[in-house]
Design an enzyme around this catalytic site. Structure first.
Site, PDB file in Angstrom:
ATOM      1  N   ARG A 162       0.827  -1.206   0.000  1.00 29.24           N
ATOM      2  CA  ARG A 162       0.000   0.000   0.000  1.00 29.24           C
ATOM      3  C   ARG A 162       0.865   1.261   0.000  1.00 29.24           C
ATOM      4  O   ARG A 162       0.405   2.330  -0.401  1.00 29.24           O
ATOM      5  CB  ARG A 162      -0.925  -0.012   1.221  1.00 29.24           C
ATOM      6  CG  ARG A 162      -2.074   0.969   1.127  1.00 29.24           C
ATOM      7  CD  ARG A 162      -3.185   0.632   2.082  1.00 29.24           C
ATOM      8  NE  ARG A 162      -2.845   0.920   3.465  1.00 29.24           N
ATOM      9  CZ  ARG A 162      -3.644   0.632   4.496  1.00 29.24           C
ATOM     10  NH1 ARG A 162      -4.790   0.021   4.288  1.00 29.24           N
ATOM     11  NH2 ARG A 162      -3.301   0.928   5.727  1.00 29.24           N
ATOM     12  N   LYS A 177      11.259  -0.302   5.975  1.00 33.29           N
ATOM     13  CA  LYS A 177      11.646  -0.888   7.260  1.00 33.29           C
ATOM     14  C   LYS A 177      10.435  -1.626   7.799  1.00 33.29           C
ATOM     15  O   LYS A 177       9.531  -1.013   8.343  1.00 33.29           O
ATOM     16  CB  LYS A 177      12.117   0.206   8.221  1.00 33.29           C
ATOM     17  CG  LYS A 177      12.933  -0.299   9.423  1.00 33.29           C
ATOM     18  CD  LYS A 177      12.130  -1.079  10.446  1.00 33.29           C
ATOM     19  CE  LYS A 177      11.070  -0.232  11.127  1.00 33.29           C
ATOM     20  NZ  LYS A 177      10.254  -1.087  12.089  1.00 33.29           N
ATOM     21  N   PRO A 178      10.376  -2.963   7.664  1.00 35.82           N
ATOM     22  CA  PRO A 178       9.234  -3.716   8.196  1.00 35.82           C
ATOM     23  C   PRO A 178       9.376  -3.930   9.698  1.00 35.82           C
ATOM     24  O   PRO A 178      10.450  -3.730  10.271  1.00 35.82           O
ATOM     25  CB  PRO A 178       9.324  -5.045   7.445  1.00 35.82           C
ATOM     26  CG  PRO A 178      10.802  -5.233   7.227  1.00 35.82           C
ATOM     27  CD  PRO A 178      11.353  -3.842   6.997  1.00 35.82           C
ATOM     28  N   ALA A 179       8.292  -4.353  10.333  1.00 35.64           N
ATOM     29  CA  ALA A 179       8.336  -4.694  11.754  1.00 35.64           C
ATOM     30  C   ALA A 179       9.273  -5.882  11.970  1.00 35.64           C
ATOM     31  O   ALA A 179       9.334  -6.800  11.145  1.00 35.64           O
ATOM     32  CB  ALA A 179       6.933  -5.039  12.252  1.00 35.64           C
ATOM     33  N   GLY A 231       1.146   2.480  12.272  1.00 34.72           N
ATOM     34  CA  GLY A 231       1.407   1.928  13.595  1.00 34.72           C
ATOM     35  C   GLY A 231       0.641   2.675  14.659  1.00 34.72           C
ATOM     36  O   GLY A 231      -0.401   3.283  14.390  1.00 34.72           O
ATOM     37  N   SER A 232       1.153   2.658  15.874  1.00 33.37           N
ATOM     38  CA  SER A 232       0.439   3.245  17.000  1.00 33.37           C
ATOM     39  C   SER A 232       0.488   4.763  16.963  1.00 33.37           C
ATOM     40  O   SER A 232       1.419   5.375  16.423  1.00 33.37           O
ATOM     41  CB  SER A 232       1.048   2.752  18.312  1.00 33.37           C
ATOM     42  OG  SER A 232       2.314   3.351  18.540  1.00 33.37           O
ATOM     43  N   ARG A 281     -11.404 -10.771  11.916  1.00 36.42           N
ATOM     44  CA  ARG A 281     -10.393 -10.788  10.853  1.00 36.42           C
ATOM     45  C   ARG A 281      -9.027 -10.519  11.475  1.00 36.42           C
ATOM     46  O   ARG A 281      -8.857  -9.599  12.255  1.00 36.42           O
ATOM     47  CB  ARG A 281     -10.749  -9.718   9.821  1.00 36.42           C
ATOM     48  CG  ARG A 281      -9.754  -9.528   8.695  1.00 36.42           C
ATOM     49  CD  ARG A 281     -10.360  -8.589   7.659  1.00 36.42           C
ATOM     50  NE  ARG A 281      -9.419  -8.162   6.646  1.00 36.42           N
ATOM     51  CZ  ARG A 281      -8.929  -6.927   6.535  1.00 36.42           C
ATOM     52  NH1 ARG A 281      -9.307  -5.990   7.410  1.00 36.42           N
ATOM     53  NH2 ARG A 281      -8.087  -6.612   5.586  1.00 36.42           N
ATOM     54  N   CYS A 287      -6.112  -2.269  12.948  1.00 41.79           N
ATOM     55  CA  CYS A 287      -6.505  -0.926  13.354  1.00 41.79           C
ATOM     56  C   CYS A 287      -7.944  -0.633  12.952  1.00 41.79           C
ATOM     57  O   CYS A 287      -8.596   0.229  13.551  1.00 41.79           O
ATOM     58  CB  CYS A 287      -5.559   0.109  12.744  1.00 41.79           C
ATOM     59  SG  CYS A 287      -5.439   0.001  10.951  1.00 41.79           S
TER      60      CYS A 287
END
Length: 480
Positions: A162, A177-179, A231-232, A281, A287
Site C-alpha cells: 500500500r 523498514k518492516p516490523a 502503527g500506534s 479478521r 486498526c
C-alpha cells in the site's frame, strides 16, 4: 515449521542481498514461541548505504516513462499471485494469522501493485487562466523523492504494498523498514519487486529490532524527503516530532477505536456476520477492527448471545494449520496487554460471557472473548484492544450511539447496521471517522481512500488519493 527454500534473510540494498552490519535478529513463531530463524540486523552503515542507493536511483526512475513504471508494478502483481501460497505460509508462520486470512491478504496486497500500476499513467496537471487575465496558471506533479516507509506486523504484505505501490508509481525510490516480528514477508516482497524489474536502488529493505535508531539515522539525511508510517498513535506522534526538525513530508496511519453500531432495526443475522468479519479478521489485530460494540437496548441481549455463539465456535490453533480459524497473537507482550485490559474491565463491572483469560498452552494465544455490561469508561471501551475481544455497550438510541462513538480521540473506522438506509447515512455522516462500513463489516479496498481523522492519522492510502502522498505540485506562471 520451517521456511520455504530460498526465503531471503539478508538486507536488500541497491539491488543486492547483503549481510547486516549489526549482526542478526531472531524471528519467533507465535504459535510455539520457538525461533523460526534469523535475519540481518541493519546498522548505521547500512542506513547510509540504502539512502545513497535510493538517492542515486531516484533521477533515472523519476524520468522513467509512467507506462514502464506501471508495468513493473503490474508484473509484481502477477508474481505475487503466482507465489501466493509461499507468501501466505510465511506470513502465517511469522505472524500467526490463519492461512485463510493470509491468502486473502496476499490477494489484497497484490491489488495495490495492480491499482497503482494503472494510476502511474494518470499523473497529471492543470492549465487555467488567472482570474485577472494577466497570465496562465500551469501546474505539474513530480515525485516527492526518497521515501522512508515504516510498516507494522499485523498486515505485513498489504501495509508494504500500500506504500510501495504509489511511491514507485509516482517515481519515488523507497527504503522499507518492516516490523521486526514479520520481516520474512517483506523480504519476499523485495524479491518479487526485483524479479519484476525494479532497477537497483529503487527498492531497498532494512530489517532491525532497533527501529528508533534506524529511523533517526535516515531522517538526519536531507535526501530523505518522505516518511510514511503505519502503527500506534504514540509512535506516530514521536515520528512527527522528529520529522519536524527537517520539515519532512509525512503520512500517518495510526491507531483506532472503531465503534460498531447496531441499531434496533438492523438485520441481526447480517450484523453478526459483519461483526465476525470486523472483529475477528486477523484475530482482532487490526486498526480497523471493531473495538466497541454499541448496541441499542432492544436488541443488545440477542446480539450478544448470537455473537458469543459464533465466536465460541472458532477453532484455535497454529496459523499454518488449514483448520485454524483463530491463530495466536503476535507476541507474549500482546497477550499480556489484552489480558490486562480485560481483567481491569471485569473489575470495573464488565461480565465475561465468553473467554476472558489467556489459554494455557504453548505460544501466544488469547481466546475469543465477549464482554457484556461493559462500563463506558473501562479500558476495553476507551483503549484499542488489538485482539479477539468484543465489548458490548448498550446504548439508548441513535444519538446516544453517536455520542459514545465519538467520545474518543481516535477516528479511523466505524461500522453502522440499520435497516433504514437514510438512517444509516445520517449516522455515518455524524461519525468522526475517516471510513464507515454501512451494513458491511469490511471497508478496506485498494481503490478506496484509507485513513483517519483526529489522532488516527494524516493523509490517505489507496484510491485515487493514495498517489498524491508521493507527489509535489509545481506551479508555473506564464503567458502567451
Amino acid at each position: 515449521m520451517s521456511l520455504p527454500a530460498g526465503t531471503p534473510t539478508e538486507l536488500f540494498i541497491d539491488g543486492k542481498w547483503t549481510a547486516g552490519s549489526a549482526g542478526t535478529l531472531p524471528v519467533l513463531d507465535p504459535s510455539t514461541g520457538d525461533t523460526i530463524g534469523d535475519v540481518a540486523r541493519a546498522g548505521d552503515d547500512d542506513v547510509a548505504h540504502a539512502v545513497e542507493a535510493a538517492a542515486a536511483a531516484l533521477p533515472s526512475w523519476s524520468a522513467t516513462a509512467p507506462r514502464e513504471r506501471g508495468e513493473v508494478l503490474r508484473k509484481a502483481f502477477e508474481l505475487m499471485i503466482s507465489r501466493r501460497e509461499d507468501i501466505a505460509y510465511v506470513m502465517s508462520l511469522e505472524m500467526g494469522k490463519s492461512l485463510t486470512d493470509a491468502r486473502a491478504e496476499v490477494a489484497y496486497a497484490a491489488e495495490f501493485f495492480r491499482w497503482f500500476g494503472e494510476e502511474a499513467v494518470r499523473i497529471g496537471g492543470e492549465l487555467r487562466l488567472a482570474p485577472s487575465g494577466a497570465n496562465r496558471i500551469l501546474t505539474f506533479r513530480k515525485p516527492v523523492g526518497v521515501s522512508l516507509l515504516l510498516t507494522p506486523w499485523n498486515f505485513p504484505a498489504a501495509m508494504a504494498t500500500r506504500k510501495i505501490g504509489p511511491a514507485l508509481a509516482a517515481g519515488c525510490s523507497v527504503i522499507l523498514k518492516p516490523a521486526h516480528e514479520t520481516p520474512y514477508t517483506a523480504l519476499l516482497l523485495a524479491q518479487v519487486l526485483a524479479d519484476a524489474g525494479a532497477p537497483p536502488g529503487v527498492v531497498n529493505l532494512l530489517t532491525t529490532d532497533h527501529p528508533a535508531d534506524l529511523v533517526s539515522a535516515a531522517l538526519r539525511d536531507d535526501r530523505v524527503r518522505k516518511l510514511s508510517f503505519t502503527g500506534s498513535t504514540g509512535v506516530g506522534s514521536q515520528l512527527l516530532k522528529q520529522a519536524a526538525d527537517r520539515i519532512v513530508n509525512c503520512s500517518m496511519e495510526l491507531g483506532g477505536n472503531g465503534p460498531f453500531i447496531v441499531l434496533d432495526d438492523a438485520d441481526l443475522d447480517a450484523a453478526v456476520d459483519g461483526a465476525m468479519l470486523a472483529k475477528m479478521r486477523n484475530g482482532g489485530q487490526a486498526c480497523t477492527a471493531a473495538n466497541r460494540f454499541l448496541v441499542q437496548s432492544g436488541v443488545a441481549a440477542e446480539f450478544a448471545e448470537r455473537l458469543a455463539a459464533r465466536m465460541g465456535a472458532l477453532r484455535v490453533g497454529a496459523g499454518t494449520s488449514e483448520d485454524t480459524q483463530l491463530g495466536p497473537m503476535v507476541s507474549e507482550r500482546a497477550v499480556e496487554g489484552i489480558a490486562a485490559k480485560v481483567s481491569d474491565s471485569v473489575a470495573a463491572g464488565a461480565v465475561a460471557t465468553l473467554g476472558g483469560s489467556p489459554l494455557e498452552r504453548p505460544g501466544f494465544f488469547y481466546p475469543a472473548t465477549v464482554l457484556t455490561d461493559v462500563p463506558r469508561t473501562s479500558p476495553v471501551a476507551t483503549e484499542e484492544i488489538f485482539g479477539p475481544v468484543a465489548p458490548i455497550i448498550t446504548v439508548h438510541d441513535e444519538d446516544d450511539a453517536v455520542a459514545v462513538a465519538n467520545s474518543t480521540e481516535m477516528g479511523l473506522t466505524g461500522y453502522v447496521y440499520t435497516g433504514d438506509l437514510a438512517r444509516g447515512l445520517r449516522v455515518s455522516e455524524r461519525l468522526e471517522v475517516g471510513m464507515v462500513g454501512l451494513n458491511r463489516g469490511l471497508v478496506s479496498d485498494p481503490a478506496a481512500p484509507f485513513g483517519g481523522v483526529k489522532e488516527s492519522g494524516i493523509g490517505r492510502e489507496g484510491g485515487f488519493e493514495g498517489i498524491d502522498e508521493y507527489l509535489e505540485t509545481t506551479y508555473v506562471a506564464t503567458s502567451w
